[in-house]
Design an enzyme around this catalytic site. Structure first.
Site, PDB file in Angstrom:
ATOM      1  N   HIS A 199       0.842  -1.206   0.000  1.00 37.72           N
ATOM      2  CA  HIS A 199       0.000   0.000   0.000  1.00 37.72           C
ATOM      3  C   HIS A 199       0.877   1.255   0.000  1.00 37.72           C
ATOM      4  CE1 HIS A 199      -4.126  -1.702   0.651  1.00 37.72           C
ATOM      5  NE2 HIS A 199      -3.383  -2.751   0.933  1.00 37.72           N
ATOM      6  N   TYR A 237       4.117  -4.656   9.773  1.00 35.86           N
ATOM      7  CA  TYR A 237       4.099  -3.198   9.699  1.00 35.86           C
ATOM      8  C   TYR A 237       5.327  -2.613  10.386  1.00 35.86           C
ATOM      9  CZ  TYR A 237      -0.849  -3.299   8.261  1.00 35.86           C
ATOM     10  OH  TYR A 237      -2.033  -3.508   7.595  1.00 35.86           O
TER      11      TYR A 237
END
Length: 355
Positions: free
Chosen positions: A63, A333
């Site tokens: 993303h 992440y």
């Protein structure tokens, strides 16, 4: 004559504390995927995301293309009855967030973005934070990090042909059959023509705890006030590269955009720790608040650029489940964040030395 009690040395007194610290460190490392027989590590998953395209230093590994957004969250009266989280008690909470497209290319055309993401940070007046990462798909591709990693690895181009090997994907589907459901959805689901009319789903389950100590398993979603309009495939091919950002800017110039936050409650027997299975639409739902977005800006210098939207950063009154995908997302992440921050720092040092 009594026998004197032997004196314990300072190192011996510190031994229990050291053992506790060591146990916590090992537990942290295991849940993060660095040790233990888990079959896949956060580093491996990030490496695969990097290999899916050309190197993009300083950007998110997945993303990568995004838009920073800002606004407020206003709870409904019923929200405070469901959780002691401060965000449901104070009149409103400032929101910093990010819309995103999948993939590791921050310059990819929006026409390739069949899936979109919404990530948010809500920070209450007592300093607590709630970070969430949602997507436009209704359920996750796999029930385990291993399955998701296997799918992404099978999608990588074969060096001999420059294309993914279909036999590898067949083997993945045989081992992780739930992935076929996600692929079927991605081929048939209509794509919204705007970020403003996209529904975003938190496919992982979380636990809400109320003032009585009662805990409920929930999944949440952000449901737009803007009516849904499907993308016209013919127009999509002719659309400008960044049409989603341009459309968002035009809409915000005309006024705020809103989404209702809806909690869906699990029933006994619902899969709490398997995000690849949606709960039935018949499960009870409650609107717990409204997200109002008032501005957007490019991520290059935006406030969201350096923020890690770790879904396990949660306020009191909201907790994660034992869903392995949820914990893997948090670890991945972190690895992605640390790598890009290091690259940004190295780039700044190189620019300084060149002056």
């Amino acid at each position: 004559m009594s026998t004197p009690t032997p004196r314990r040395g300072p190192m011996l007194l510190l031994l229990p504390i050291a053992l506790i610290v060591l146990a916590l460190a090992l537990l942290f490392a295991w849940t993060g995927g660095w040790i233990g027989d888990k079959g896949v590590t956060p580093q491996t998953m990030v490496n695969t995301a990097e290999a899916s395209g050309s190197p993009q230093p300083g950007f998110r590994r997945a993303h990568a293309k995004g838009i920073c957004i800002a606004g407020t969250f206003t709870p409904t009266p019923v929200a405070a009855q469901l959780s002691t989280a401060r965000v449901f008690a104070q009149p409103s909470t400032p929101v910093l967030g990010r819309f995103s497209n999948p993939g590791n290319d921050p310059h990819a055309p929006d026409s390739k973005a069949a899936v979109r993401g919404m990530a948010l940070q809500l920070k209450t007046d007592d300093g607590q934070e709630w970070r969430m990462a949602m997507n436009s798909f209704p359920f996750f591709a796999s029930s385990t990090p291993e399955g998701f990693q296997a799918m992404n690895a099978a999608r990588l181009p074969d060096p001999a042909t420059g294309k993914p090997d279909p036999e590898k994907m067949k083997a993945v589907l045989a081992r992780y059959p739930e992935i076929a459901n996600f692929m079927a959805w991605s081929k048939s689901a209509p794509t919204p023509n705007s970020l403003a009319n996209t529904r975003f789903n938190g496919v992982n389950a979380f636990l809400l705890t109320d003032a009585r100590g009662e805990t409920r398993a929930v999944r949440w979603s952000m449901r737009p006030h803007t009516p849904f309009v499907a993308t016209d495939p013919a127009r999509l091919q002719a659309a400008e590269r960044d049409f989603l950002a341009a459309d968002l800017g035009r809409r915000l110039a005309a006024g705020p955009l809103r989404w209702d936050m809806v909690m869906q409650f699990a029933a006994p027997g619902d899969p709490i720790e398997d995000p690849s299975k949606a709960w039935p639409d018949t499960r009870p739902e409650t609107v717990v608040g409204t997200l109002t977005l008032v501005s957007a800006e490019a991520q290059a210098d935006g406030a969201c650029r350096d923020l890690n939207f770790d879904p396990l950063i949660l306020p009191q009154g909201i907790a994660g489940t034992d869903d392995p995908v949820l914990h893997a997302r948090s670890s991945v992440y972190s690895v992605s964040f640390n790598r890009r921050e290091r690259e940004v720092s190295q780039g700044a040092q190189q620019q300084g030395s060149a002056r």
